[in-house]
Design a protein around this motif. Structure first.
Motif, mmCIF file in Angstrom:
data_model
loop_
_atom_site.group_PDB
_atom_site.id
_atom_site.type_symbol
_atom_site.label_atom_id
_atom_site.label_comp_id
_atom_site.label_asym_id
_atom_site.label_seq_id
_atom_site.Cartn_x
_atom_site.Cartn_y
_atom_site.Cartn_z
ATOM 1 N N ALA A 34 -4.315 -5.183 -1.503
ATOM 2 C CA ALA A 34 -5.252 -5.761 -0.532
ATOM 3 C C ALA A 34 -4.652 -6.949 0.205
ATOM 4 O O ALA A 34 -3.978 -7.789 -0.387
ATOM 5 C CB ALA A 34 -6.520 -6.184 -1.248
ATOM 6 N N ARG B 90 -3.851 0.805 -3.006
ATOM 7 C CA ARG B 90 -4.009 -0.359 -2.138
ATOM 8 C C ARG B 90 -3.432 -1.637 -2.730
ATOM 9 O O ARG B 90 -3.586 -1.900 -3.931
ATOM 10 C CB ARG B 90 -5.510 -0.559 -1.878
ATOM 11 C CG ARG B 90 -5.816 -1.725 -0.953
ATOM 12 C CD ARG B 90 -7.298 -1.783 -0.613
ATOM 13 N NE ARG B 90 -7.544 -2.826 0.380
ATOM 14 C CZ ARG B 90 -8.511 -3.740 0.286
ATOM 15 N NH1 ARG B 90 -9.348 -3.724 -0.734
ATOM 16 N NH2 ARG B 90 -8.650 -4.655 1.214
ATOM 17 N N CYS C 109 0.842 -1.207 0.000
ATOM 18 C CA CYS C 109 0.000 0.000 0.000
ATOM 19 C C CYS C 109 0.880 1.261 0.000
ATOM 20 O O CYS C 109 1.985 1.261 0.527
ATOM 21 C CB CYS C 109 -0.948 0.104 1.195
ATOM 22 S SG CYS C 109 -2.171 -1.223 1.254
ATOM 23 N N HIS D 106 -4.523 7.202 -1.285
ATOM 24 C CA HIS D 106 -4.100 5.842 -0.924
ATOM 25 C C HIS D 106 -4.138 4.965 -2.160
ATOM 26 O O HIS D 106 -5.065 5.062 -2.970
ATOM 27 C CB HIS D 106 -5.071 5.291 0.129
ATOM 28 C CG HIS D 106 -4.685 3.950 0.680
ATOM 29 N ND1 HIS D 106 -5.076 2.767 0.082
ATOM 30 C CD2 HIS D 106 -3.946 3.607 1.751
ATOM 31 C CE1 HIS D 106 -4.583 1.746 0.796
ATOM 32 N NE2 HIS D 106 -3.899 2.235 1.812
ATOM 33 N N ASN E 119 -1.677 1.850 5.915
ATOM 34 C CA ASN E 119 -0.750 0.885 5.333
ATOM 35 C C ASN E 119 -0.438 -0.107 6.438
ATOM 36 O O ASN E 119 0.100 0.284 7.470
ATOM 37 C CB ASN E 119 0.523 1.598 4.855
ATOM 38 C CG ASN E 119 1.546 0.635 4.279
ATOM 39 O OD1 ASN E 119 1.239 -0.521 4.023
ATOM 40 N ND2 ASN E 119 2.750 1.105 4.079
ATOM 41 N N ASN F 134 -13.602 -5.028 6.134
ATOM 42 C CA ASN F 134 -12.245 -4.483 6.070
ATOM 43 C C ASN F 134 -11.712 -4.072 7.444
ATOM 44 O O ASN F 134 -12.431 -3.505 8.261
ATOM 45 C CB ASN F 134 -12.257 -3.280 5.120
ATOM 46 C CG ASN F 134 -10.874 -2.741 4.879
ATOM 47 O OD1 ASN F 134 -10.355 -1.994 5.689
ATOM 48 N ND2 ASN F 134 -10.258 -3.151 3.793
ATOM 49 N N THR G 119 -9.355 -1.796 8.107
ATOM 50 C CA THR G 119 -9.122 -0.357 8.244
ATOM 51 C C THR G 119 -10.395 0.380 8.641
ATOM 52 O O THR G 119 -10.347 1.343 9.403
ATOM 53 C CB THR G 119 -8.588 0.200 6.915
ATOM 54 O OG1 THR G 119 -7.445 -0.551 6.544
ATOM 55 C CG2 THR G 119 -8.229 1.665 7.042
ATOM 56 N N ALA H 25 -11.673 -0.165 -0.861
ATOM 57 C CA ALA H 25 -10.603 0.803 -1.115
ATOM 58 C C ALA H 25 -10.597 1.866 -0.019
ATOM 59 O O ALA H 25 -11.585 2.061 0.681
ATOM 60 C CB ALA H 25 -10.811 1.445 -2.488
ATOM 61 N N HIS H 26 -9.468 2.534 0.125
ATOM 62 C CA HIS H 26 -9.331 3.616 1.093
ATOM 63 C C HIS H 26 -9.500 4.940 0.329
ATOM 64 O O HIS H 26 -9.312 4.950 -0.873
ATOM 65 C CB HIS H 26 -7.949 3.600 1.731
ATOM 66 C CG HIS H 26 -7.601 2.317 2.407
ATOM 67 N ND1 HIS H 26 -6.888 2.255 3.579
ATOM 68 C CD2 HIS H 26 -7.857 1.018 2.074
ATOM 69 C CE1 HIS H 26 -6.705 0.996 3.942
ATOM 70 N NE2 HIS H 26 -7.280 0.221 3.041
#
Lengths: 225, 297
Positions: B151, B149, B2, B147, B175, B199, B201, B161-162
């Motif tokens: 994954a 990614r 990432c 960001h 990350n 996810n 995050t 996705a971020h």
């Protein structure tokens, strides 16, 4: 002096040119311009040449170096001089994590600070850091000398074998099996030589020495499961 | 791996160039994670207005949405369509009603962000392609985070996705990987905080939002995260007027920062920063492990 524009000619061409130099080459001075944080600059060299990188570098600069003298006029990303065999690498700025990791020989000088895991698993390299080193430096260090003119972070020398660690400033904490040891005349002599070769103005007497208590890597029934 | 980039502008003269600078930084990080990319931009604050960024796989679904929402909410609503995303502008205080109305009017549309200034654009694909689809280089703003990614913890999807946004004008990029996200997700659920995806995050983002709802500053929320979040992380977070960075105590995920009179910049690598104005003389450093860095306008 050969000047190589990395941005214009690319990394592969640079490393091919530098790796192609023989023992008797007349092209002994190289300057790399526009490094722009690129990875793997001047890796795998094996000739007595001098390479100056004019700027900061990314991952693994000067990795696997033999014989060459490489100077980074900036800061270096992770893994600078990783697995160096001989020669000299000088970083004028800071170095990111695991500088000089697994190095077998040669001298790595960092004029600024080195971050975590400096000299991890070092196997004979000498590393002189003018600033501080981060946590877990000299983790599982086997051989060689790590000289820190500033302070050391947490868990210095964790699980260390036979490397020597010299620190002038404070040590936040020592790792498993790492202890302070007596500074004997032969250690002061090693340190004096390293400081002189690195161009560092510091007195060997100002440093403390750390090393292995030799309790972890020798068989002890109390360590067995 | 990432790749993360972030830019917090101090010099107003650079604000028209925020999108262009962030895009350049993010494209440089493409090889750190080529599967999806996203950007959060904090743009001008129009007094009395708020906005929602929503996503639908078929942009045709946004047709007529402005009229339908205006009728339902009884106020003026504008919809700016950008590829698969649409930015809905509406009077402040109507966000909750608008979200409820959206669930009925367009159940397949997903809310990416809500707040007074934040807009989030994210999709599967390379950063360069994603930036082009949403015309990111032309976005103005005070600060932004990007960001790209690779994954590890959940599937490669738009929602995976971020950046992740779990509170008004808040966003987080990451990350690394969190190892206690399942237990933390259950703990947050008991507190009434629900996340939308599997996810890791998003759980981190929801945790910080939850802390801030309890009255903590972003800095304090990040400090408590050092205790409660287990795993590897370099986080970059944004709030309406703030920008923060924190790395876990092991700090194996890379981070470089630069500061001048004009900006504070973050990159996973120094490469991301090389085109910034005055970078040659900027203060460049590696953020310390387990240390919270925070800037505010």
């Amino acid at each position: 002096m050969q000047t190589f524009d990395l941005e214009a000619r690319g990394l592969r061409a640079l490393n091919e040119s530098l790796q192609a130099q023989s023992q008797q080459t007349n092209e002994t001075a190289w300057e790399v311009v526009n490094p722009r944080g690129s990875h793997a600059i001047a890796v795998g060299l094996d000739a007595p040449i001098e390479v100056t990188v004019n700027g900061s570098t990314g991952y693994y600069c000067a990795g696997m170096n033999k014989q060459a003298s490489i100077t980074v006029k900036g800061s270096a990303g992770p893994g600078v001089a990783e697995n160096m065999m001989s020669g000299t690498v000088i970083v004028e700025g800071d170095a990111s994590q695991y500088a000089g990791a697994t190095g077998h020989g040669g001298l790595l000088v960092i004029r600024g600070n080195a971050s975590s895991r400096c000299g991890i698993s070092m196997k004979g390299i000498d590393i002189v850091v003018q600033g501080n080193v981060g946590h877990m430096s000299a983790f599982m260090a086997q051989k060689g000398n790590l000289v820190v003119c500033g302070d050391a972070g947490e868990a210095l020398g964790d699980s260390i074998y036979e490397a020597r660690l010299f620190v002038r400033g404070s040590v936040k904490s020592l790792g498993a099996d790492c202890i302070e040891k007596e500074m004997r005349p032969e250690h002061l002599e090693i340190l004096r030589d390293l400081l002189e070769r690195s161009g560092v103005d510091a007195k060997p007497e100002e440093f403390r020495r750390y090393g292995s208590a030799r309790k972890l890597y020798n068989f002890d029934i109390d360590n067995a499961y | 791996m990432c790749g993360i980039v972030g830019l917090f502008l101090k010099d107003k003269a650079l604000e028209p160039r925020l999108g262009e600078m962030l895009t350049d930084m993010l494209v440089t990080m493409s090889d750190r994670g080529p599967d999806s990319a996203g950007i959060a931009v904090y743009s001008e604050d129009r007094d009395g207005f708020a906005k929602l960024t929503v996503q639908a796989d078929d942009p045709g679904r946004f047709a007529g949405l402005d009229r339908e929402l205006s009728e339902r909410l009884g106020c003026d609503v504008t919809v700016r369509i950008k590829d698969t995303h649409a930015v809905i502008e509406l009077p402040e205080g109507q966000i909750a009603e608008a979200r409820a109305a959206l669930k009925e009017l367009r159940p397949d549309a997903r809310v990416m962000s809500a707040g007074e200034v934040i807009e989030i654009y994210k999709e599967v694909g390379l950063p360069g392609e994603v930036a082009k689809r949403f015309d990111i280089p032309h976005l103005h703003g005070t600060h932004g985070i990007g960001h790209t990614r690779m994954a590890t913890e959940s599937a490669v999807t738009t929602l995976g996705a971020h950046p992740f946004s779990t509170g008004a004008d808040q966003c987080l990029v990451h990350n690394g990987s969190l190892s206690n996200h399942n237990s933390l997700r259950r703990k947050l659920a008991r507190e009434g905080v629900h996340v939308e995806t599997e996810n890791d995050t998003e759980v981190g983002a929801a945790y910080l939002t939850w802390k801030m709802q309890q009255g903590h500053s972003l800095g304090e929320a990040l400090e408590s995260g050092l205790k409660d979040l287990d795993g590897f992380y370099t986080f970059v977070v944004g709030t309406k007027d703030g920008f923060g960075v924190v790395r876990d105590p092991i700090a194996c995920k890379p981070a470089v920062m630069a500061e001048t009179d004009q900006y504070v910049a973050f990159g996973s690598e120094y490469r991301a920063l090389v085109n910034l104005p005055g970078i040659e003389t900027a203060r460049v450093w590696e953020p310390e492990p387990a240390t919270v860095y925070f800037w505010k306008h």
